[in-house]
Design a protein around this motif. Structure first.
Motif, mmCIF file in Angstrom:
data_model
loop_
_atom_site.group_PDB
_atom_site.id
_atom_site.type_symbol
_atom_site.label_atom_id
_atom_site.label_comp_id
_atom_site.label_asym_id
_atom_site.label_seq_id
_atom_site.Cartn_x
_atom_site.Cartn_y
_atom_site.Cartn_z
ATOM 1 N N SER A 166 49.825 -13.906 22.921
ATOM 2 C CA SER A 166 50.543 -13.963 24.228
ATOM 3 C C SER A 166 52.050 -13.915 23.968
ATOM 4 O O SER A 166 52.741 -13.491 24.888
ATOM 5 N N ALA A 167 52.387 -15.515 22.537
ATOM 6 C CA ALA A 167 53.818 -15.552 22.915
ATOM 7 C C ALA A 167 53.915 -15.053 22.073
ATOM 8 O O ALA A 167 56.052 -14.624 22.340
ATOM 9 N N LEU A 168 53.753 -14.234 21.338
ATOM 10 C CA LEU A 168 54.168 -13.079 20.464
ATOM 11 C C LEU A 168 54.814 -12.293 21.064
ATOM 12 O O LEU A 168 56.232 -11.160 21.034
ATOM 13 N N ASP A 169 53.717 -11.926 21.388
ATOM 14 C CA ASP A 169 54.252 -10.484 22.910
ATOM 15 C C ASP A 169 55.584 -10.949 23.815
ATOM 16 O O ASP A 169 56.313 -10.031 24.244
ATOM 17 N N GLU A 170 55.264 -11.503 24.132
ATOM 18 C CA GLU A 170 56.856 -13.051 25.222
ATOM 19 C C GLU A 170 57.452 -12.161 24.444
ATOM 20 O O GLU A 170 58.669 -11.641 25.121
ATOM 21 N N ARG A 171 57.916 -12.321 23.404
ATOM 22 C CA ARG A 171 59.078 -12.878 23.008
ATOM 23 C C ARG A 171 59.978 -11.042 22.029
ATOM 24 O O ARG A 171 60.980 -11.468 22.191
ATOM 25 N N LEU A 172 58.882 -10.955 21.658
ATOM 26 C CA LEU A 172 59.357 -9.415 21.591
ATOM 27 C C LEU A 172 60.005 -8.645 22.405
ATOM 28 O O LEU A 172 60.756 -8.005 22.819
ATOM 29 N N ARG A 173 58.944 -8.209 24.007
ATOM 30 C CA ARG A 173 59.813 -8.654 25.462
ATOM 31 C C ARG A 173 61.038 -8.775 25.458
ATOM 32 O O ARG A 173 61.859 -7.862 26.577
ATOM 33 N N GLU A 174 61.684 -9.882 25.086
ATOM 34 C CA GLU A 174 62.748 -10.472 25.390
ATOM 35 C C GLU A 174 64.062 -10.038 24.527
ATOM 36 O O GLU A 174 64.706 -9.626 24.808
ATOM 37 N N VAL A 175 62.669 -10.040 23.118
ATOM 38 C CA VAL A 175 63.838 -8.981 22.251
ATOM 39 C C VAL A 175 64.086 -7.445 22.768
ATOM 40 O O VAL A 175 65.343 -7.214 22.754
ATOM 41 N N ASP A 176 63.984 -7.002 22.909
ATOM 42 C CA ASP A 176 63.588 -5.574 23.489
ATOM 43 C C ASP A 176 64.798 -5.847 24.306
ATOM 44 O O ASP A 176 65.870 -4.714 24.383
#
Length: 388
Positions: free
Chosen positions: A167-177
């Motif tokens: 979940s934390a990784l998905d959130e970071r990836l969303r922020e990167v996008d």
């Protein structure tokens, strides 16, 4: 009479396929692990219920089908499963449990009188965690149940931890996008700010490219294999086609008239300039940046190539020109034709289409021109919606 003293087949019906715990849970009872005991012999069910009920919440099932129903309805913490049962034997029940995402992580202890090595191998192959052999020792049953429950608790903790990480990784990836999209927006806005004649050109060409690519990928035998994510990324990259114009002097970029041969040669450098800018950005972003900006680099460098090889900057021909650039070429020229410029009036839609169609096979990929003709109403709607 104690249930353990009842002959086989005389266990009260109320003890089968029910929770053997008290109807009103004792304080702390909800925290006790819940076990599902499966056996077609009532005496064995009674004996195991009596043995386990002090420490656990015990549910009983007299056969495989009932066991699957109960386990799927509310997965237990552990299952004690007889092997030799009519209709569905223990191996079949265990395989069904392991194939179901709801019960795949529930440990299964096989209860059996079978003792051959191949029987144990079959049980482990079906997904069993361990064996309890009949006649069983109560202390052994309790020890093996406790061991498997401790192991399951550790595995559950690990899975929960991994879910948290995911979940934390998905959130970071969303922020990167979001950061990438913001970066693209800034670059495109900068290019638009320098070119006073573009108006909604960037938005229109983006939507033309999206519509053309979407139509082509749906045609059997087209060879276009864009999935939804690739098409979206291609469309997002389309506005970068003229990013290199930020490097063109104002006197040439903003000249209110036709360019001289020398000025046009300088203007043509915007294709390579744009590619170089995006390539440097991609290098700074690493591998993921190269993937993200790939379409942008293709479009910026090659959208002025021609199908017959007479374009610039690399004189590519035919399918050597990236698909993204072939789509952009048609979208860009069509929109330039229908738009007002200091050196020309806007073409009516029909005349612009005629110009594009006439250049199929020389300037443009014939397949992309075919797509433009097929989606002509959509193209006109985009042009009207984003009219300058």
């Amino acid at each position: 009479m104690h249930p353990c003293d009842l002959p086989e087949g005389l266990l009260p019906a109320s003890a089968l396929a029910i929770d053997a715990s008290p109807t009103t849970p004792l304080p702390g009872a909800a925290a006790r692990p819940r076990l599902l005991v499966v056996d077609d012999t009532p005496a064995n069910l009674a004996l195991l219920a009596h043995l386990l009920d002090g420490q656990y919440r015990v549910q009983l099932a007299p056969g495989g089908a009932k066991a699957l129903e109960l386990a799927r309805r509310e997965p237990p913490d552990l299952i004690i499963l007889d092997i030799m049962m009519p209709e569905l034997d223990g191996y079949a029940v265990c395989r069904a449990l392991k194939a179901d995402a709801r019960t795949a992580h529930v440990p299964v202890l096989f209860l059996t009188a079978l003792s051959r090595p191949e029987d144990e191998s079959a049980g482990f192959a079906a997904g069993g965690a361990d064996f309890i052999h009949k006649p069983f020792n109560p202390a052994t049953v309790l020890a093996r149940v406790a061991t498997q429950l401790q192991l399951k608790a550790s595995q559950d903790q690990l899975r929960a931890y991994n879910r948290g990480l995911r979940s934390a990784l998905d959130e970071r990836l969303r922020e990167v996008d979001l950061l990438r999209e913001a970066t693209l927006h800034v670059m495109v806005s900068f290019a638009e700010f320098r070119d006073e004649d573009t108006g909604h050109h960037v938005k229109r060409t983006q939507e033309y490219v999206r519509a053309l690519g979407d139509w082509l990928r749906q045609q059997p035998g087209s060879g276009v294999t864009l999935d939804d994510a690739a098409l979206e990324l291609l469309a997002k990259s389309a506005p970068l086609h003229d990013i290199g114009k930020v490097a063109i002097p104002d006197g040439i970029l903003l000249k209110p008239g036709r360019l001289t041969t020398e000025e046009f040669a300088i203007m043509r450098t915007h294709a390579v300039r744009g590619w170089e800018m995006l390539q440097r950005a991609a290098q700074r972003m690493g591998t993921s940046g190269s993937d993200y900006l790939r379409y942008g680099m293709e479009i910026a460098r090659h959208h002025h190539e021609r199908w017959d090889g007479s374009g610039y900057p690399d004189s590519l021909a035919g399918e050597a020109i990236p698909l993204s650039a072939r789509l952009m070429a048609v979208a860009d020229v069509y929109d330039a034709l229908i738009s007002r410029r200091p050196y020309k009036a806007p073409y009516p839609h029909a005349e612009a289409m005629a110009e594009i169609i006439a250049a199929a096979g020389s300037h443009f990929d014939p397949a992309v021109v075919g797509a433009l003709r097929a989606i002509e109403p959509t193209v006109r709607a985009i042009a009207e919606h984003w009219h300058d």
